[in-house]
Design an enzyme around this catalytic site. Structure first.
Site, PDB file in Angstrom:
ATOM      1  N   ASP A   9       1.015  -1.152  -0.062  1.00 56.92           N
ATOM      2  CA  ASP A   9      -0.268   0.091   0.160  1.00 56.92           C
ATOM      3  C   ASP A   9       0.719   1.192  -0.258  1.00 56.92           C
ATOM      4  OD1 ASP A   9      -2.111   1.515  -0.024  1.00 56.92           O
ATOM      5  OD2 ASP A   9      -2.768   1.308   2.172  1.00 56.92           O
ATOM      6  N   GLU A 100      -2.248  -0.230  -4.780  1.00 59.19           N
ATOM      7  CA  GLU A 100      -2.165  -0.843  -3.848  1.00 59.19           C
ATOM      8  C   GLU A 100      -2.666  -2.745  -4.932  1.00 59.19           C
ATOM      9  OE1 GLU A 100      -4.894  -1.574  -0.820  1.00 59.19           O
ATOM     10  OE2 GLU A 100      -5.717   0.377  -1.676  1.00 59.19           O
TER      11      GLU A 100
END
Length: 347
Positions: A9, A100
């Site tokens: 992420d 992500e």
């Protein structure tokens, strides 16, 4: 571990890009957005500012807030650069947003002395090529990997080595940590004196399904135990089927929004049935009266054309969005396959 899944992420992706490209912004409370905050820097988050909040409200919390317009083309270009780097590691990647993705590292991890060394190497590679940081979670499934990547942000790593280890960690946490538990579901759970994840453990699967519906009940039962069978969808089809409506007068009441949601869902669902397709992903698209546009999606553990399951997951998505006048509402089904093909695969 039978499976080793990593979730990466990027930290404050849009804001970090703007700070990287404009060093004078470093250390300042900054958001990227138009009428609505898309991304807030960590300095801005200290004031309680978060994504999906209106910029007007954000400026009330922080009068000297710096607002940078969204440069989507630039962010997409950098996202593609990151994705190419990730794909050099393995093709078993499911990109779920610009910033992500999930990576199946079951086979790759064996080449490293430890999972932490692999995660650190991955972060260093991203940093070297983009001058941006990312947080990494590694676990036995997508659920544990996703939770792990959020534990030591920004730039952190966290590893769950077993289902028991994950269940022990998540048990004392607020129920909102479970992905899919939005504001409305949380209120329902709190009303039943369920505040922490471990408060779900005394309930049987059937009790949770009877009380909160099939999709919500299954989500709650499996999540609190660290169970997640969903695969990395790295070969999925990119087509979808659905419908959207634009409104002359914005929808500004729960009743009107729910009615339109029901109508669009029904129309899209009938198209799904007519084409004899089953879907694994449901997508909600919302454009607010201030012009800001968001999409939210939910991928199921297996494809289905079960109307109740699809609609319950749509309602879960609706709970995640901000409550304000809506100019456009769209619903679509993705990850589609022919029903007959899925039936044959059972044999």
């Amino acid at each position: 571990m039978d499976r080793i899944i990593m979730h990466y992420d990027m930290d404050c992706f849009y804001a970090s890009i703007e700070i990287r490209d404009n060093p004078k912004y470093r250390g300042l409370p900054l958001v990227v957005g138009g009428g609505v905050v898309t991304t807030a820097s960590y300095e801005a988050r200290k004031y309680g500012i978060h994504s999906a909040m209106s910029v007007f409200e954000a400026k009330k919390l922080c009068p000297n807030l710096l607002v940078i317009p969204v440069d989507k083309d630039k962010y997409i270009k950098i996202s593609q650069q990151i994705q190419r780097l990730v794909l050099k590691v393995t093709e078993k990647v499911e990109f779920i947003a610009l910033d992500e993705g999930y990576v199946d590292i079951t086979d790759i991890a064996k080449k490293y002395d430890s999972l932490d060394k692999f995660a650190k190497k991955f972060q260093e590679r991203i940093k070297h090529h983009t001058n941006l940081t990312c947080s990494v979670g590694i676990g036995i499934n997508k659920l544990s990997a996703k939770i792990g990547s959020g534990i030591n942000k920004p730039g952190g790593r966290y590893i769950f080595n077993s289902q028991m280890e994950f269940a022990t960690y998540i048990g004392p946490k607020d129920i909102k940590i479970v992905q899919g538990v939005g504001k409305k579901l949380r209120e329902l759970l709190n009303r039943d004196e369920i505040y922490k994840v471990e408060d779900l453990l005394p309930y049987t699967f059937q009790e949770l399904v009877n009380r909160y519906g099939k999709s919500r009940g299954e989500l709650l039962y499996l999540s609190c135990r660290g169970i997640d069978y969903s695969e990395i969808e790295y070969k999925r089809e990119i087509h979808s089927i659905g419908n959207e409506n634009t409104y002359r007068y914005p929808l500004d009441s729960d009743g009107n929004i729910q009615k339109e949601l029901n109508d669009i869902f029904e129309y899209s669902y009938q198209r799904l049935l007519k084409k004899e397709l089953i879907s694994k992903t449901i997508i909600l698209k919302v454009k607010y009266s201030d012009g800001s546009l968001i999409t939210r999606s939910k991928t199921l553990s297996r494809p289905t054309d079960d109307k109740i399951i699809l609609f319950e997951n749509l309602e879960l998505l609706l709970e995640e969005i901000e409550e304000k006048p809506i100019k456009l509402l769209g619903i679509s089904f993705g990850n589609l396959i022919k029903k007959s093909i899925r039936q044959l695969s059972f044999f």
